[in-house]
Design a protein around this motif. Structure first.
Motif, mmCIF file in Angstrom:
data_model
loop_
_atom_site.group_PDB
_atom_site.id
_atom_site.type_symbol
_atom_site.label_atom_id
_atom_site.label_comp_id
_atom_site.label_asym_id
_atom_site.label_seq_id
_atom_site.Cartn_x
_atom_site.Cartn_y
_atom_site.Cartn_z
ATOM 1 N N PHE A 1 -116.075 65.410 -24.490
ATOM 2 C CA PHE A 1 -115.315 66.577 -24.932
ATOM 3 C C PHE A 1 -113.919 66.202 -25.435
ATOM 4 O O PHE A 1 -113.384 66.846 -26.339
ATOM 5 N N ALA A 2 -113.315 65.166 -24.850
ATOM 6 C CA ALA A 2 -111.914 64.834 -25.141
ATOM 7 C C ALA A 2 -111.602 64.691 -26.627
ATOM 8 O O ALA A 2 -110.550 65.166 -27.083
ATOM 9 N N PRO A 3 -112.456 64.044 -27.458
ATOM 10 C CA PRO A 3 -112.129 63.961 -28.887
ATOM 11 C C PRO A 3 -111.968 65.324 -29.558
ATOM 12 O O PRO A 3 -111.224 65.454 -30.531
ATOM 13 N N SER A 4 -112.644 66.354 -29.028
ATOM 14 C CA SER A 4 -112.499 67.697 -29.604
ATOM 15 C C SER A 4 -111.093 68.232 -29.399
ATOM 16 O O SER A 4 -110.606 69.039 -30.197
ATOM 17 N N LEU A 5 -110.436 67.799 -28.320
ATOM 18 C CA LEU A 5 -109.060 68.237 -28.077
ATOM 19 C C LEU A 5 -108.136 67.824 -29.221
ATOM 20 O O LEU A 5 -107.221 68.564 -29.591
ATOM 21 N N SER A 6 -108.366 66.639 -29.774
ATOM 22 C CA SER A 6 -107.506 66.152 -30.851
ATOM 23 C C SER A 6 -107.572 67.048 -32.078
ATOM 24 O O SER A 6 -106.631 67.074 -32.884
ATOM 25 N N ARG A 7 -108.685 67.773 -32.231
ATOM 26 C CA ARG A 7 -108.834 68.661 -33.396
ATOM 27 C C ARG A 7 -108.294 70.063 -33.129
ATOM 28 O O ARG A 7 -108.215 70.872 -34.044
ATOM 29 N N MET A 8 -107.952 70.364 -31.878
ATOM 30 C CA MET A 8 -107.366 71.676 -31.540
ATOM 31 C C MET A 8 -105.858 71.589 -31.717
ATOM 32 O O MET A 8 -105.077 71.691 -30.770
ATOM 33 N N LYS A 9 -105.426 71.408 -32.947
ATOM 34 C CA LYS A 9 -104.033 71.059 -33.238
ATOM 35 C C LYS A 9 -103.049 72.189 -32.947
ATOM 36 O O LYS A 9 -101.844 71.946 -32.885
ATOM 37 N N ASN A 10 -103.550 73.403 -32.799
ATOM 38 C CA ASN A 10 -102.659 74.540 -32.567
ATOM 39 C C ASN A 10 -102.768 75.082 -31.143
ATOM 40 O O ASN A 10 -102.312 76.196 -30.874
ATOM 41 N N LEU A 11 -103.355 74.293 -30.250
ATOM 42 C CA LEU A 11 -103.530 74.739 -28.869
ATOM 43 C C LEU A 11 -102.169 74.943 -28.202
ATOM 44 O O LEU A 11 -101.311 74.061 -28.227
ATOM 45 N N GLU A 12 -101.988 76.122 -27.602
ATOM 46 C CA GLU A 12 -100.729 76.465 -26.935
ATOM 47 C C GLU A 12 -100.872 76.516 -25.420
ATOM 48 O O GLU A 12 -99.895 76.302 -24.696
ATOM 49 N N LEU A 13 -102.066 76.809 -24.928
ATOM 50 C CA LEU A 13 -102.297 76.912 -23.482
ATOM 51 C C LEU A 13 -103.530 76.104 -23.110
ATOM 52 O O LEU A 13 -104.596 76.280 -23.710
ATOM 53 N N LEU A 14 -103.380 75.212 -22.147
ATOM 54 C CA LEU A 14 -104.515 74.464 -21.602
ATOM 55 C C LEU A 14 -104.544 74.668 -20.100
ATOM 56 O O LEU A 14 -103.592 74.331 -19.392
ATOM 57 N N ASP A 15 -105.636 75.240 -19.614
ATOM 58 C CA ASP A 15 -105.851 75.474 -18.182
ATOM 59 C C ASP A 15 -107.121 74.715 -17.801
ATOM 60 O O ASP A 15 -108.229 75.132 -18.149
ATOM 61 N N PHE A 16 -106.964 73.588 -17.110
ATOM 62 C CA PHE A 16 -108.098 72.696 -16.834
ATOM 63 C C PHE A 16 -108.242 72.515 -15.326
ATOM 64 O O PHE A 16 -107.289 72.129 -14.649
ATOM 65 N N SER A 17 -109.453 72.782 -14.801
ATOM 66 C CA SER A 17 -109.682 72.733 -13.358
ATOM 67 C C SER A 17 -110.911 71.901 -13.025
ATOM 68 O O SER A 17 -111.863 71.829 -13.810
ATOM 69 N N LYS A 18 -110.873 71.283 -11.858
ATOM 70 C CA LYS A 18 -112.052 70.739 -11.171
ATOM 71 C C LYS A 18 -112.646 69.509 -11.868
ATOM 72 O O LYS A 18 -113.665 69.602 -12.551
ATOM 73 N N MET A 19 -112.001 68.382 -11.665
ATOM 74 C CA MET A 19 -112.578 67.118 -12.113
ATOM 75 C C MET A 19 -112.086 66.008 -11.206
ATOM 76 O O MET A 19 -111.039 65.404 -11.451
ATOM 77 N N SER A 20 -112.818 65.758 -10.139
ATOM 78 C CA SER A 20 -112.416 64.755 -9.158
ATOM 79 C C SER A 20 -112.908 63.375 -9.568
ATOM 80 O O SER A 20 -113.860 63.237 -10.343
ATOM 81 N N ALA A 21 -112.237 62.357 -9.035
ATOM 82 C CA ALA A 21 -112.626 60.985 -9.342
ATOM 83 C C ALA A 21 -114.000 60.676 -8.752
ATOM 84 O O ALA A 21 -114.406 61.232 -7.733
ATOM 85 N N HIS A 22 -114.734 59.784 -9.410
ATOM 86 C CA HIS A 22 -116.046 59.381 -8.931
ATOM 87 C C HIS A 22 -115.865 58.426 -7.753
ATOM 88 O O HIS A 22 -115.269 57.354 -7.888
ATOM 89 N N VAL A 23 -116.382 58.804 -6.590
ATOM 90 C CA VAL A 23 -116.117 58.032 -5.371
ATOM 91 C C VAL A 23 -116.811 56.674 -5.391
ATOM 92 O O VAL A 23 -116.423 55.762 -4.649
#
Length: 509
Positions: free
Chosen positions: A240-262
């Motif tokens: 998904f991360a490469p799609s963020l680079s194309r969201m050039k006008n993003l004003e609000l990012l609310d990102f939850s729940k991604m823990s490290a792989h144990v």
């Protein structure tokens, strides 16, 4: 000429098309039946156009058969009426979209009749604009992103401009919204002449397939607010991360729940963190950043907050944070106008108080809400930052629950905040004197000891002359977003309630 004669004349000027004639005939009968009762109630009678639309939409099979023949000037209103009805017929909406496709594809219509923007967001039900793109930039700047100035002679003819559909979208598990699913598929097939814009996108699913499928239909630089609230694995974020680079006008990012792989080494998790941070650092217009329970934050704030655009809101909750990250925030240009700051459930007991003190001084002139919650802040740390806190002249709300401080330090905190004239509400922890020594680490309040604490706090509140609302949080659960609060009333009595913990978006500012 009477009103009824004028309406009849209007009827004769309407185009003669088979399905629409049936609707108009029904509308005329309905109109005649309503005229007398409308006159008696002194309300203006429904227009013939409104009655015709009602007649069409009350008979879905008639509406579907008549859509291709509906006059182009009436089509926008008809579509909007179908979309906003209490229980819209899915087949009618599908047919309406296909009618839109016919409207866009036809090149023999006069340009002044062409529909260019269709806004389906619930907050903007009546936005219909034709003179694309100039009028949209003037009237609806939240829909169109900024476009680079075109070179002379490179402008497209107006007839070639695509239809722009604006809708807020939600990607979730389980049954999907039927019309949204149809709209996404419909837009994907017509990307050459249709642009699907989305100002607010919610992702409540970990399915990479669903996410990528939806994003292929949406113009990425139209997204202004992105909320991700689902347990994601590292690979989901990697795709998904490469799609963020194309969201050039993003004003609000609310990102939850991604823990490290144990089961992964720390070095491997760090490698992933750097990759994610590099993509997040492309968001050059970000104004609100809210990260909750994500492993990739530790040591990566300098890479994520590379933009010079001032942040309005920063919320970091249950994330691994380094002391160096706080020091960076106290020097970063993007935090110089910060209005809302929340640091919650961060392990700061071993931090030097200097970075936090420097951060409060950095934002003292603009900060309106401050939440330092459940961060294990000690008496010594709080005492070191109190002078900087006392200079936050714009502060309106302070939340400090969940920290283990003594009654003397809490009293000092209340003395410093009493001088803040704009502060309307303070939420504080029960001091250590509220617990018996064996139980303080378990969070078990001792009734008699806490009664004495409340009496001393009420007296201190009266002596300070402050008007702020004083609350003590004695118990809380972030998983359920609930807490137990003792609120001091103007009569000097304490009232206990169980209510939701304050969300950053709902803080009283």
């Amino acid at each position: 000429m009477s009103k009824e004669q004028r309406r009849a004349a209007d009827c004769h000027r309407l185009p003669s098309v088979p399905g629409f004639e049936v609707a108009v005939a029904g509308a005329l009968r309905s109109h005649r039946a309503q005229v007398w009762s409308v006159k008696m109630s002194m309300r203006s009678a429904p227009t013939l156009q409104q009655l015709a639309m009602h007649s069409l939409l009350s008979n879905p099979s008639l509406a579907i058969s008549a859509l291709e023949d509906v006059p182009v000037l009436l089509f926008p209103s008809l579509f909007l009426e179908a979309y906003l009805t209490e229980s819209p017929e899915l087949e009618t909406l599908k047919a309406a979209l296909d009618g839109l496709d016919l409207l866009v594809a036809k090149k023999d219509r006069p340009s002044r009749w062409k529909l260019h923007v269709l806004d389906l967001r619930s907050a903007y039900p009546n936005i219909w604009k034709r003179s694309y793109p100039h009028m949209m930039r003037v009237s609806c700047p939240d829909i169109l992103p900024e476009e680079p100035t075109a070179r002379p002679g490179s402008e497209k003819p107006e007839e070639q401009q695509p239809l722009m559909i604006v809708a807020d979208l939600t990607i979730k598990d389980g049954p999907q919204d039927a019309f949204q699913a149809y709209l996404l598929g419909w837009a994907r097939k017509r990307k050459a002449r249709v642009q699907l814009c989305c100002r607010q996108l919610q992702i409540l699913s970990p399915s990479t397939h669903q996410i990528q499928k939806a994003l292929r239909a949406v113009r990425p630089d139209s997204i202004r607010e992105l909320v991700v609230n689902s347990f994601w694995h590292r690979e989901t974020m990697k795709r998904f991360a490469p799609s963020l680079s194309r969201m050039k006008n993003l004003e609000l990012l609310d990102f939850s729940k991604m823990s490290a792989h144990v089961y992964t080494s720390r070095s491997r998790n760090f490698w992933y963190s750097r990759k994610y941070a590099a993509h997040l650092g492309q968001l050059q217009r970000l104004q609100e950043l809210r990260l909750h329970d994500v492993f990739f934050l530790r040591g990566q704030l300098p890479a994520i907050l590379r933009s010079q655009t001032p942040l309005k809101t920063l919320s970091l909750t249950a994330c691994p944070l380094k002391e160096a990250d706080l020091r960076f925030l106290s020097q970063c240009p993007c935090t110089r106008r910060l209005k809302h700051l929340r640091l919650r459930s961060l392990l700061m007991a071993d931090f030097s108080p200097e970075p936090l003190r420097a951060l409060l001084e950095h934002v003292a002139g603009t900060l309106e809400t401050l939440a330092l919650e459940d961060c294990a802040i000690t008496d010594g740390q709080l005492s070191a930052i109190l002078p900087a806190l006392g200079r936050c002249s714009q502060l309106r709300f302070l939340s400090f629950y969940g920290n283990r401080i003594s009654m003397a330090t809490l009293h000092s905190l209340l003395s410093h905040t009493a001088s803040l004239g704009r502060l309307s509400q303070g939420l504080y922890p029960a001091p250590l004197e509220s617990f018996l020594p064996p139980d303080w680490c378990l969070g078990h309040i001792h009734p008699e000891a806490f009664a004495q604490v409340r009496a001393r706090l009420a007296q201190a509140w009266r002596d300070s002359g402050t008007t702020q609302k004083l609350q003590i949080c004695t118990d809380f659960c972030h998983r359920r977003h609930k807490g137990q609060f003792y609120s001091l009333g103007s009569d000097g009595y304490w009232v206990v309630t169980h209510e939701a913990l304050p969300a950053l978006s709902a803080l009283p500012v």
